[in-house]
Scaffold this active site. Structure first.
Site, PDB file in Angstrom:
ATOM      1  N   SER A  22      -0.339  -4.664   4.839  1.00  0.00           N
ATOM      2  CA  SER A  22      -0.141  -5.792   3.925  1.00  0.00           C
ATOM      3  C   SER A  22      -1.220  -6.854   4.074  1.00  0.00           C
ATOM      4  CB  SER A  22       1.241  -6.408   4.130  1.00  0.00           C
ATOM      5  OG  SER A  22       1.417  -6.790   5.473  1.00  0.00           O
ATOM      6  N   CYS A  42       5.538  -9.918   5.997  1.00  0.00           N
ATOM      7  CA  CYS A  42       5.396  -8.771   6.904  1.00  0.00           C
ATOM      8  C   CYS A  42       6.278  -7.620   6.431  1.00  0.00           C
ATOM      9  CB  CYS A  42       5.785  -9.189   8.325  1.00  0.00           C
ATOM     10  SG  CYS A  42       5.619  -7.873   9.535  1.00  0.00           S
ATOM     11  N   TRP A  43       5.714  -6.430   6.346  1.00  0.00           N
ATOM     12  CA  TRP A  43       6.460  -5.241   5.917  1.00  0.00           C
ATOM     13  C   TRP A  43       7.321  -4.683   7.034  1.00  0.00           C
ATOM     14  CZ3 TRP A  43       2.494  -1.683   3.020  1.00  0.00           C
ATOM     15  CH2 TRP A  43       1.976  -2.369   1.928  1.00  0.00           C
ATOM     16  N   GLU A  44       7.132  -5.184   8.237  1.00  0.00           N
ATOM     17  CA  GLU A  44       7.890  -4.737   9.397  1.00  0.00           C
ATOM     18  C   GLU A  44       7.644  -3.268   9.714  1.00  0.00           C
ATOM     19  OE1 GLU A  44      11.936  -5.924   8.885  1.00  0.00           O
ATOM     20  OE2 GLU A  44      11.375  -7.976   8.414  1.00  0.00           O
ATOM     21  N   CYS A  45       6.433  -2.843   9.498  1.00  0.00           N
ATOM     22  CA  CYS A  45       6.065  -1.468   9.858  1.00  0.00           C
ATOM     23  C   CYS A  45       5.699  -1.399  11.338  1.00  0.00           C
ATOM     24  CB  CYS A  45       4.912  -0.980   8.998  1.00  0.00           C
ATOM     25  SG  CYS A  45       3.340  -1.809   9.327  1.00  0.00           S
TER      26      CYS A  45
END
Length: 159
Positions: A22, A42-45
């Site tokens: 991102s 944040c995509w929290e990947c």
């Protein structure tokens, strides 16, 4: 659970910047350390957490499972092939989770796209591509433009 960076641990290597899908991990020009410019996006990947060789990136746990005063620590151990999550609650209780690493080691996942054969004519003529407009097929001889396809720019339409 957005990520954050411990500035004292970060050495500014930029692995997190390179891998963040991102594009929210950046290097501060003054301090030469990484930081998350937009935690809410944040995509929290956790790719940055896993890629950081200094273990300088942690996550903020959500209040429903880790109320204020907690810490979430992620440790990647490539020799053992595991990722350990350690949640320490404000009352001192700890929970630990261990899972196997399912990704490739850092730097080995670069695809060799030049070595991948292109689609055959049979694949291009497949019924699966029936909705592909002719004018975006760049492989059919030269560059296609609006003019070459008999189209004109309309006011208010942007490409």
């Amino acid at each position: 659970m957005p990520t954050f960076v411990y500035m004292t641990r970060c050495d500014g290597c930029g692995h997190c910047v390179d891998i963040c899908p991102s594009d929210i991990m950046h290097i501060d020009k003054t301090y030469r350390r990484a930081y998350n410019i937009e935690p809410n996006m944040c995509w929290e990947c956790y790719s940055c957490v896993k890629a950081c060789p200094q273990n300088a990136i942690d996550v903020r746990g959500y209040a429903d499972f880790a109320p204020l005063g907690h810490s979430v620590r992620v440790q990647r151990d490539e020799e053992k092939g595991t990722i350990a999550w350690k949640i320490k609650f404000r009352n001192g209780a700890e929970k630990n989770f261990l899972s196997p690493i399912t990704t490739k080691p850092w730097g080995t996942a670069d695809p060799k796209l030049a070595d991948v054969p292109g689609p055959s004519q049979e694949m291009r003529d497949s019924q699966l591509l029936y909705s592909e407009p002719k004018y975006i097929r760049l492989d059919d001889g030269g560059l296609h433009t609006l003019k070459s396809n008999g189209l004109t720019m309309k006011k208010g339409v942007y490409y």
